[in-house]
Design an enzyme around this catalytic site. Structure first.
Site, short mmCIF file in Angstrom:
data_model
loop_
_atom_site.label_atom_id
_atom_site.label_comp_id
_atom_site.label_asym_id
_atom_site.label_seq_id
_atom_site.Cartn_x
_atom_site.Cartn_y
_atom_site.Cartn_z
N SER A 134 0.73 -1.23 0.01
CA SER A 134 0.20 -0.09 0.13
C SER A 134 0.95 1.35 -0.03
O SER A 134 0.47 2.53 0.06
CB SER A 134 -1.16 -0.05 1.22
OG SER A 134 -0.24 -0.21 2.27
N HIS B 154 -1.63 -1.94 -6.56
CA HIS B 154 -2.45 -1.91 -5.18
C HIS B 154 -3.94 -1.82 -5.35
O HIS B 154 -4.41 -0.91 -5.88
CB HIS B 154 -1.93 -0.40 -4.71
CG HIS B 154 -2.35 -0.08 -3.46
ND1 HIS B 154 -2.52 1.13 -2.67
CD2 HIS B 154 -2.66 -0.92 -2.37
CE1 HIS B 154 -3.12 1.09 -1.66
NE2 HIS B 154 -3.16 -0.23 -1.36
N GLU C 275 -4.03 0.66 -8.20
CA GLU C 275 -2.98 1.75 -8.59
C GLU C 275 -1.77 0.96 -9.43
O GLU C 275 -1.55 -0.33 -8.71
CB GLU C 275 -2.42 2.28 -7.28
CG GLU C 275 -3.41 3.34 -6.77
CD GLU C 275 -2.95 4.14 -5.37
OE1 GLU C 275 -2.99 5.30 -5.52
OE2 GLU C 275 -2.40 3.47 -4.70
N ASN D 255 -3.77 6.82 -1.21
CA ASN D 255 -3.31 6.92 0.24
C ASN D 255 -2.30 8.20 0.64
O ASN D 255 -2.62 8.93 1.85
CB ASN D 255 -2.59 5.67 0.83
CG ASN D 255 -3.48 4.25 1.09
OD1 ASN D 255 -4.53 4.82 1.28
ND2 ASN D 255 -2.97 3.34 1.01
#
Length: 795
Positions: free
Chosen positions: A123, A146, A158, A197
């Site tokens: 992540s 991801h 991602e 994120n």
């Protein structure tokens, strides 16, 4: 043309993410093997077997069909590494520890096939650092991929290359992720926590920081930052609880360790309140307590000042709730900035912090502004991305206000906005593409072949691209429907009603569509413009539109309206051109019946289908029970009809709704020959391909045949079960009445077992029961309850 076909996937790591990624591969009919460490006790593959068992219990369900859990092959790193040689894609999904990942890579690398793609589901760890130690060949086939949790439902994946990753590897993987697994792919630079994120966790940290500054409790903040802002209804703190405070802590730690020179670095530390909760073992939803804790029926919130849980449920102030309802984004932002209410000041502050952050970091984390907006929309459930929000509210005015706050020392840091923000632009999204500071240009959309399957791409505010509501050539349009085409021999019928409910206007539109398609087109597709954006296929009959007729002439006045609906659906079924229903989202009641009468259905995996009329005290009357009787007879193939009929009866009598298109196939609402699509943006393309193929193959309307029914024998058997349920207190007297009526219709009424009846006979039974129920006070209570509260009344 060169095909990239993933024949088998290996997932390394049977934790929460690894097991769910494997489950989604199984949903998409991609063979998958799930690896983990050998168990110290019991069966050697015990860790994987337990993870697979747990998939069946998770909610929301990772599997479209629980039984498909058995299709996941189990393996461990000691005995089964040879299996990797047969895998085209290997996804590592173990814990976020660089040293653990490197140890695993040393083990598996020698067994990876020479053309296989190797990817990490990290992540936020550096993909380049993860690839250290690989030979040049494996480095060229390695990247980050991801997924977001839960991977079946979160649209975002991602894709993160290193400088060594071969470009064609990324193109192949993007095609597989977008079409086969149904994902929205955003390519990211290899920077800590990538895009979603990086921006999303910054947003949560900024929200916690500003909430403390303005003295707001977590329940108030969640009410302000949830659906009122067009974001995930869980808001900020509840989202942290769902993600897991320990997981959030890891992501923050990655930022803290790797972004020391970032102007916002002062914010990259685990907030004291989060550290306090983690220290107490309160990790969020998975541990039963975090920012929130359920005590009996009460949801309590954590009060950091008192260091204890206190009653929750506080909401936004009315004055702020009213501002947030303002439709004009510029007026809304101005009102928040000028508000003297701490909640209004807090909201302006979190918007300002986000705009400040994305302007400074766009160049270093993403190729262009569109990728940032998609990452937040698809990965965090925002309706509108942060750049879209800024642009809609007036680019230069917002930029000026943010600059003023930075100069006044109100912002989180004093780093100035980059020069390009003030170059006279009106935003970052234009018809040419989206702004890339590095390229000093507007970057157009990806033109990979997979995107030719999307008739309309995910929209971006400011791009001005045609959408499904206005594109193409309109043949006919009124307030209920639009008939249109894209110059490709297929007519499209799109409903314009709220939740695409079916009233007299839609019924008339269906008849008009069949007439037009039979004259001038190869096929007819039923598709709605919001199909890929969470819209319903159809939430059923428009009860509201029946009220005037009912008030004027009672239940008898509804009879001809039901007849018109039945006739329109039968016209669809026996049309002389193929009719394909493109289904996504809710297909309930009349919406389910509409779909059942198409020659074929193309359904998004996220299709929730069922005959739910008992919830409003009615029975299906658009041919749903007629179709149930016909499908049961077809399934039985001359064997005991009742065994097959019971499934269809139970689904209708209990208002059972499928939790996926795969489950709808199992329930009989979709046929095995119907097509399931994983990316809802491909729905229209696939439906049109199917319609043209059926026409080109010489499509003829089905012959109208008589239907064998279970008759009095079937009715008697089902009634015995209903009596037991009523007498045991499991169903109410009104539920018993509804169940009896459904049983009578699907059994064909008062006739002998195996009698042959016409479709019209079954439709007449449906209509008679429906009209009778409209006069029933208990049914009227249920209808009024649903109209007033949107929830079913149990009486």
């Amino acid at each position: 043309m060169s095909n990239f076909i993933v024949k088998k996937v290996a997932v390394l790591g049977a934790g929460v993410m690894g097991a769910q990624i494997a489950a989604h591969c199984v949903n998409a009919k991609v063979p998958v093997v799930l690896f983990d460490l050998p168990a110290k006790e019991g069966p050697k593959n015990g860790i994987v077997l337990r993870a697979i068992e747990n998939l069946k219990k998770l909610s929301p369900a990772p599997l479209g069909n629980k039984e498909d859990a058995a299709l996941i092959q189990v393996a461990n790193y000691e005995d089964n590494l040879d299996v990797l040689a047969g895998c085209d894609l290997i996804i590592e999904a173990i814990a976020e520890r660089m040293d653990w990942k490197h140890d695993l890579y040393k083990k598996v690398a020698p067994h990876i096939a020479p053309n296989a793609i190797f990817a990490s589901n990290t992540s936020g760890l550096s993909i380049t650092a993860l690839s250290e130690g690989f030979d040049a060949d494996l480095k060229a086939r390695f990247c980050g991929v991801h997924f977001f949790n839960p991977p079946r439902y979160m649209h975002l994946v991602e894709l993160i290359p290193t400088v060594s990753t071969r470009p064609e590897i990324l193109d192949q993987l993007e095609g597989f992720l977008a079409s086969t697994l149904g994902k929205g792919v955003v390519r990211c630079f290899d920077t800590p926590n990538f895009v979603a994120n990086r921006v999303g966790i910054f947003g949560m940290l900024a929200t916690i920081h500003e909430a403390e500054k303005f003295g707001l409790s977590c329940d108030v903040v969640d009410d302000l930052t949830g659906s009122k802002l067009g974001r995930a209804k869980s808001g900020t703190f509840r989202t942290a609880d769902v993600v897991g405070l320990d997981t959030m802590g890891h992501v923050i730690k990655t930022m803290e360790d790797n972004l020391k020179n970032d102007p916002f670095a002062s914010l990259y530390k685990t907030p004291d309140v989060v550290a306090k909760l983690i220290g107490a073992g309160a990790l969020g939803q998975k541990s039963g307590a975090g920012f929130y804790k359920k005590v009996g029926k009460e949801i309590q919130r954590f009060d950091a000042a008192k260091n204890e849980y206190v009653p929750g449920g506080a909401k936004a102030d009315d004055v702020i709730a009213r501002i947030l309802k303002e439709k004009d984004p510029a007026k809304k932002m101005k009102a928040l900035r000028e508000s003297t209410n701490p909640q209004g000041q807090f909201l302006w502050a979190i918007f300002r912090d986000a705009f400040h952050y994305i302007a400074i970091h766009l160049e270093s984390i993403a190729d262009n502004a569109r990728d940032v907006d998609f990452a937040l929309r698809w990965g965090f459930g925002w309706k509108t991305g942060p750049f879209e929000t800024w642009q809609a509210a007036g680019w230069q005015q917002i930029a000026q206000w943010v600059k003023e706050d930075i100069d006044a020392g109100k912002a989180i840091c004093n780093a100035p906005l980059p020069q390009w923000v003030f170059d006279g632009r009106t935003g970052v999204h234009t018809a040419e593409g989206s702004w890339s500071p590095a390229k000093k240009a507007y970057v157009p959309r990806s033109n990979l072949p997979v995107y030719q399957r999307q008739a309309f791409r995910a929209p971006v505010l400011g791009e001005g691209a045609a959408d499904g509501a206005t594109a193409g050539v309109t043949v006919f349009e009124d307030e209920s429907v639009r008939l249109w085409h894209q110059n490709d021999d297929v007519l499209i019928l799109s409903s314009k009603t709220k939740m695409h409910v079916i009233g007299p206007g839609v019924v008339a539109g269906i008849n008009k569509a069949v007439e037009e398609a039979e004259k001038n087109f190869k096929g007819l597709v039923l598709w709605n413009a919001d199909a890929a954006e969470g819209g319903a296929f159809s939430a059923g009959a428009d009860l509201q539109s029946m009220l005037p007729a009912f008030m004027a002439g009672g239940a008898k006045a509804i009879d001809p309206e039901v007849s018109k609906l039945q006739n329109a659906f039968m016209r669809l079924k026996y049309a002389n051109i193929p009719v394909v229903a493109a289904v996504a989202g809710l297909a309930l009641g009349g919406g389910c019946e509409l779909m059942l009468h198409a020659a074929k259905r193309v359904a998004s995996i996220e299709s929730y289908i069922g005959l739910v009329e008992v919830g409003v005290g009615l029975v299906p009357a658009g041919g749903g029970l007629k179709e149930a009787a016909m499908r049961a007879a077809a399934d039985a193939k001359g064997n005991d009809l009742l065994q097959f009929l019971k499934v269809y009866f139970t689904n209708a009598a209990t208002a059972n709704v499928s939790k996926s298109a795969l489950e709808a196939q199992q329930m009989g609402y979709l046929k095995q020959t119907d097509t399931i699509v994983f990316n809802a943006y491909e729905l229209l393309h696939v439906a049109k391909v199917e319609a043209r193929a059926m026409f080109d193959a010489g499509y003829r309307a089905p012959a109208q045949k008589l239907v064998p029914v279970a008759g009095r024998y079937g009715l008697g058997t089902i009634m015995a079960q209903l009596v037991n349920m009523r007498d045991g207190g499991f169903i109410s007297a009104h539920d018993f009445k509804l169940g009896s009526m459904i049983a009578e219709i699907v059994s064909g009424g008062d006739v002998n077992q195996n009698s042959l009846v016409s479709e019209q006979w079954l439709l007449d039974l449906e209509r008679k029961a429906f009209v009778e129920l409209l006069n029933n006070p208990k049914t009227q209570e249920r209808i009024m309850g649903m109209m007033q509260t949107g929830k079913p009344v149990r009486n």
